[in-house]
Scaffold this motif. Structure first.
Motif, PDB file in Angstrom:
ATOM      1  N   ASP A  11      36.261  41.252  36.218  1.00 36.71           N
ATOM      2  CA  ASP A  11      37.287  40.437  36.867  1.00 36.71           C
ATOM      3  C   ASP A  11      36.791  40.013  38.238  1.00 36.71           C
ATOM      4  O   ASP A  11      36.158  40.786  38.950  1.00 36.71           O
ATOM      5  CB  ASP A  11      38.582  41.229  37.029  1.00 36.71           C
ATOM      6  CG  ASP A  11      39.302  41.452  35.709  1.00 36.71           C
ATOM      7  OD1 ASP A  11      39.037  40.704  34.746  1.00 36.71           O
ATOM      8  OD2 ASP A  11      40.135  42.370  35.646  1.00 36.71           O
ATOM      9  N   ARG A  57      39.123  31.469  47.829  1.00 35.80           N
ATOM     10  CA  ARG A  57      38.909  32.580  46.888  1.00 35.80           C
ATOM     11  C   ARG A  57      37.447  33.021  46.890  1.00 35.80           C
ATOM     12  O   ARG A  57      37.145  34.219  46.902  1.00 35.80           O
ATOM     13  CB  ARG A  57      39.353  32.180  45.487  1.00 35.80           C
ATOM     14  CG  ARG A  57      40.858  32.098  45.336  1.00 35.80           C
ATOM     15  CD  ARG A  57      41.267  31.752  43.897  1.00 35.80           C
ATOM     16  NE  ARG A  57      42.709  31.736  43.764  1.00 35.80           N
ATOM     17  CZ  ARG A  57      43.481  32.821  43.649  1.00 35.80           C
ATOM     18  NH1 ARG A  57      42.930  34.012  43.636  1.00 35.80           N
ATOM     19  NH2 ARG A  57      44.796  32.711  43.545  1.00 35.80           N
ATOM     20  N   GLU A 100      42.647  43.200  47.643  1.00 36.87           N
ATOM     21  CA  GLU A 100      43.417  42.137  46.999  1.00 36.87           C
ATOM     22  C   GLU A 100      43.465  40.907  47.899  1.00 36.87           C
ATOM     23  O   GLU A 100      43.574  41.017  49.112  1.00 36.87           O
ATOM     24  CB  GLU A 100      44.848  42.612  46.739  1.00 36.87           C
ATOM     25  CG  GLU A 100      45.771  41.560  46.170  1.00 36.87           C
ATOM     26  CD  GLU A 100      47.236  41.987  46.119  1.00 36.87           C
ATOM     27  OE1 GLU A 100      48.021  41.225  45.554  1.00 36.87           O
ATOM     28  OE2 GLU A 100      47.596  43.053  46.653  1.00 36.87           O
ATOM     29  N   GLY A 114      41.096  37.792  42.477  1.00 34.31           N
ATOM     30  CA  GLY A 114      42.415  37.996  41.861  1.00 34.31           C
ATOM     31  C   GLY A 114      42.896  36.844  41.004  1.00 34.31           C
ATOM     32  O   GLY A 114      44.067  36.803  40.627  1.00 34.31           O
ATOM     33  N   SER A 115      42.024  35.931  40.644  1.00 38.12           N
ATOM     34  CA  SER A 115      42.427  34.782  39.828  1.00 38.12           C
ATOM     35  C   SER A 115      42.763  35.175  38.392  1.00 38.12           C
ATOM     36  O   SER A 115      43.401  34.407  37.679  1.00 38.12           O
ATOM     37  CB  SER A 115      41.316  33.734  39.807  1.00 38.12           C
ATOM     38  OG  SER A 115      40.183  34.243  39.114  1.00 38.12           O
ATOM     39  N   GLY A 116      42.284  36.346  37.958  1.00 33.52           N
ATOM     40  CA  GLY A 116      42.470  36.764  36.579  1.00 33.52           C
ATOM     41  C   GLY A 116      41.321  36.308  35.684  1.00 33.52           C
ATOM     42  O   GLY A 116      41.273  36.646  34.516  1.00 33.52           O
ATOM     43  N   ARG A 117      40.405  35.536  36.240  1.00 31.67           N
ATOM     44  CA  ARG A 117      39.241  35.069  35.486  1.00 31.67           C
ATOM     45  C   ARG A 117      38.067  36.006  35.762  1.00 31.67           C
ATOM     46  O   ARG A 117      38.080  36.760  36.733  1.00 31.67           O
ATOM     47  CB  ARG A 117      38.897  33.646  35.898  1.00 31.67           C
ATOM     48  CG  ARG A 117      40.020  32.672  35.554  1.00 31.67           C
ATOM     49  CD  ARG A 117      39.894  31.310  36.171  1.00 31.67           C
ATOM     50  NE  ARG A 117      38.545  30.759  36.109  1.00 31.67           N
ATOM     51  CZ  ARG A 117      38.090  29.856  36.971  1.00 31.67           C
ATOM     52  NH1 ARG A 117      38.857  29.408  37.948  1.00 31.67           N
ATOM     53  NH2 ARG A 117      36.868  29.387  36.864  1.00 31.67           N
ATOM     54  N   ASP A 118      37.053  35.937  34.906  1.00 30.16           N
ATOM     55  CA  ASP A 118      35.875  36.757  35.172  1.00 30.16           C
ATOM     56  C   ASP A 118      35.042  36.089  36.260  1.00 30.16           C
ATOM     57  O   ASP A 118      35.107  34.881  36.471  1.00 30.16           O
ATOM     58  CB  ASP A 118      35.066  37.005  33.891  1.00 30.16           C
ATOM     59  CG  ASP A 118      34.504  35.744  33.293  1.00 30.16           C
ATOM     60  OD1 ASP A 118      33.368  35.392  33.661  1.00 30.16           O
ATOM     61  OD2 ASP A 118      35.202  35.104  32.486  1.00 30.16           O
ATOM     62  N   CYS A 149      34.461  32.079  37.666  1.00 27.27           N
ATOM     63  CA  CYS A 149      35.342  31.851  38.820  1.00 27.27           C
ATOM     64  C   CYS A 149      34.490  31.632  40.073  1.00 27.27           C
ATOM     65  O   CYS A 149      33.989  30.542  40.317  1.00 27.27           O
ATOM     66  CB  CYS A 149      36.307  33.025  38.972  1.00 27.27           C
ATOM     67  SG  CYS A 149      37.631  32.741  40.166  1.00 27.27           S
TER      68      CYS A 149
END
Length: 167
Positions: free
Chosen positions: A9, A40, A82, A13-17, A21
């Protein structure tokens, strides 16, 4: 620096790998398409201590007072936890400016910290850069009741002056 060769991950914190990302931005194979994407990736670069990327993504006009050693020390000594994106806005009169309000949560010497900032980004020659940031502090104190002067009657109802009673 962490090894990001395996699918993990993304720290942003985008939820993408990471590889789909922030990885391509940090390794220079893809540009940031938006101020949020750049924000990000810069957070991720701090988390990975990829400090050359932090300097490269700083607007050229702002690099004269960049503290590379101080930034590297902060990145190294912090445990990045985070990134919280609070607001993203574009300048309606200029498509080459935007802001991202964020909170970066981290631990420094075991103590939880929050860096709350409104970051300004500018696009120059098609490339987005971090331009400047304004740290957001605690809100201004607002008194709920009128201020009692030293010579005013005490609000407790004693009949004495405030300075001789509760003041």
């Amino acid at each position: 620096m962490q090894n990001m060769n395996t699918k993990t991950d993304c720290p942003c914190g985008s939820g993408r790998d990471y590889e789909s990302c922030c990885g391509p931005l940090i390794d220079g194979t893809a540009p940031a398409e938006t101020p949020e994407a750049l924000m990000r990736s810069r957070y991720t670069a701090f988390a990975q201590q990829a400090m050359p990327y932090i300097e490269e993504t700083l607007h050229p006009s702002q690099r004269h007072d960049y503290d590379a050693a101080g930034s590297a020390k902060w990145a190294r000594e912090s445990e990045w936890q985070e990134l919280e994106i609070l607001d993203v806005s574009d300048d309606p009169g200029n498509d080459s400016r935007g802001t991202v309000e964020f909170k970066a949560h981290y631990r420094l010497n075991g103590t939880p910290q929050i860096h709350h900032e409104i970051a300004e980004f500018r696009r120059t020659n098609g490339t987005w850069y971090f331009y400047d940031g304004k740290v957001v502090g605690a809100g201004q104190f607002r008194r709920e009741t009128p201020k009692v002067g030293r010579n005013d009657p005490c609000p407790c109802g004693s009949g004495k002056k405030y300075k001789k009673c509760c003041g």
